[in-house]
Design a protein around this motif. Structure first.
Motif, PDB file in Angstrom:
ATOM      1  N   ARG A 163      -8.350  -4.452   2.331  1.00  0.00           N
ATOM      2  CA  ARG A 163      -8.828  -3.345   3.357  1.00  0.00           C
ATOM      3  C   ARG A 163      -8.319  -3.804   4.823  1.00  0.00           C
ATOM      4  O   ARG A 163      -8.032  -2.995   5.276  1.00  0.00           O
ATOM      5  CB  ARG A 163     -10.422  -3.120   3.401  1.00  0.00           C
ATOM      6  CG  ARG A 163     -10.658  -2.497   4.289  1.00  0.00           C
ATOM      7  CD  ARG A 163     -12.264  -1.958   4.211  1.00  0.00           C
ATOM      8  NE  ARG A 163     -12.776  -1.155   5.222  1.00  0.00           N
ATOM      9  CZ  ARG A 163     -12.518   0.447   5.203  1.00  0.00           C
ATOM     10  NH1 ARG A 163     -11.942   0.844   4.287  1.00  0.00           N
ATOM     11  NH2 ARG A 163     -13.222   0.918   5.995  1.00  0.00           N
ATOM     12  N   SER A 173       0.858  -1.004   0.047  1.00  0.00           N
ATOM     13  CA  SER A 173       0.125   0.215  -0.076  1.00  0.00           C
ATOM     14  C   SER A 173       1.098   1.350  -0.043  1.00  0.00           C
ATOM     15  O   SER A 173       2.100   1.046  -0.010  1.00  0.00           O
ATOM     16  CB  SER A 173      -0.890  -0.209   1.157  1.00  0.00           C
ATOM     17  OG  SER A 173      -1.836  -1.165   1.135  1.00  0.00           O
ATOM     18  N   ALA A 187      -7.691  -3.450  -3.928  1.00  0.00           N
ATOM     19  CA  ALA A 187      -8.959  -4.130  -4.012  1.00  0.00           C
ATOM     20  C   ALA A 187      -8.506  -5.546  -2.977  1.00  0.00           C
ATOM     21  O   ALA A 187      -7.839  -6.261  -3.283  1.00  0.00           O
ATOM     22  CB  ALA A 187      -9.576  -4.277  -4.880  1.00  0.00           C
ATOM     23  N   GLU A 194      -9.519   2.614  -1.237  1.00  0.00           N
ATOM     24  CA  GLU A 194      -9.194   1.634  -2.127  1.00  0.00           C
ATOM     25  C   GLU A 194      -8.964   2.215  -3.550  1.00  0.00           C
ATOM     26  O   GLU A 194      -9.856   2.054  -4.436  1.00  0.00           O
ATOM     27  CB  GLU A 194     -10.451   0.592  -1.948  1.00  0.00           C
ATOM     28  CG  GLU A 194     -10.056  -0.790  -3.108  1.00  0.00           C
ATOM     29  CD  GLU A 194     -11.416  -1.598  -3.110  1.00  0.00           C
ATOM     30  OE1 GLU A 194     -11.871  -1.868  -4.140  1.00  0.00           O
ATOM     31  OE2 GLU A 194     -11.893  -2.060  -2.005  1.00  0.00           O
ATOM     32  N   TYR A 209      -4.838   1.702  -1.110  1.00  0.00           N
ATOM     33  CA  TYR A 209      -4.570   0.128  -0.860  1.00  0.00           C
ATOM     34  C   TYR A 209      -5.263  -0.452  -2.115  1.00  0.00           C
ATOM     35  O   TYR A 209      -6.138  -0.066  -2.682  1.00  0.00           O
ATOM     36  CB  TYR A 209      -5.219  -0.427   0.537  1.00  0.00           C
ATOM     37  CG  TYR A 209      -6.506  -0.449   0.665  1.00  0.00           C
ATOM     38  CD1 TYR A 209      -7.548  -1.411   0.428  1.00  0.00           C
ATOM     39  CD2 TYR A 209      -7.136   0.745   1.156  1.00  0.00           C
ATOM     40  CE1 TYR A 209      -8.546  -1.354   0.665  1.00  0.00           C
ATOM     41  CE2 TYR A 209      -8.600   0.959   1.559  1.00  0.00           C
ATOM     42  CZ  TYR A 209      -9.465  -0.292   1.058  1.00  0.00           C
ATOM     43  OH  TYR A 209     -10.838  -0.006   1.147  1.00  0.00           O
TER      44      TYR A 209
END
Length: 200
Positions: A173, A145, A170, A194, A168
């Motif tokens: 999370r 990320s 998909a 996202e 970040y």
């Protein structure tokens, strides 16, 4: 990452933004002992810098003389020692040094580890422009990320309030929320989105 086991955190890079984020992260780690192991390993390139961090709790060249570093930061010039068995790795080196790090990072971190990139720049593959986070994931095998935002390390070093966004991929999370907790302090606010490529 095992949800009920404190996570080991390491930081790679001791430049200006890497240093100020090391300070933020060490403070957040100390405030969340149920989530993170208290000691934060910090890899820097120069022995004298590591000695200053460990002995004087300063990094004067990058943060100035009045910016104290938390006691739970443990600097070393041994990359393997700093990263082996890490659950969360924060990458804060200039992007041109990343290719030299990838071989040493592959397999060093724990399965399911998260990488948080502080790196700015793009990677060129032939005629294609590739976001650095895409390259980091491809080269290391770990989810990456990115943290970015309109903040200045000089202000952050003085504990002026700053904000950032973690982008970040998909499906990641849960990992992003761990990174958010890792980077959130009373002086530094972080949101997650996202949109890995957009933030990168």
């Amino acid at each position: 990452m095992e949800p009920d086991v404190p996570l080991r955190v390491a930081i790679v890079g001791g430049g200006s933004f890497g240093s100020v984020m090391a300070r933020v992260i060490a403070s957040a780690v100390a405030a969340s002992p149920e989530r993170f192991e208290p000691a934060v390993a910090w890899w820097v390139r120069r022995e004298e810098q590591a000695a200053e961090i460990c002995n004087q709790r300063t990094n004067v060249a990058y943060l100035g003389p009045d910016c104290a570093l938390p006691d739970n930061l443990h600097a070393t010039t041994d990359l393997e020692q700093a990263t082996r068995g890490t659950d969360v790795l924060v990458l804060g080196v200039p992007h041109q040094f990343l290719d030299g790090l990838y071989p040493q990072l592959r397999g060093a971190l724990r399965a399911g580890a998260q990488i948080l990139s502080l790196c700015k720049g793009l990677h060129l593959e032939g005629h294609d422009i590739v976001p650095l986070t895409t390259r980091i994931t491809a080269q290391t095998g770990y989810a990456a990320s990115i943290l970015a935002g309109p903040n200045l390390y000089t202000e952050m070093a003085r504990d002026a309030y700053a904000e950032a966004t973690i982008g970040y991929a998909a499906g990641n999370r849960a990992g992003a929320l761990v990174l958010q907790q890792l980077c959130t302090t009373p002086h530094f606010g972080v949101e997650v989105v996202e949109d890995l490529v957009g933030v990168d």
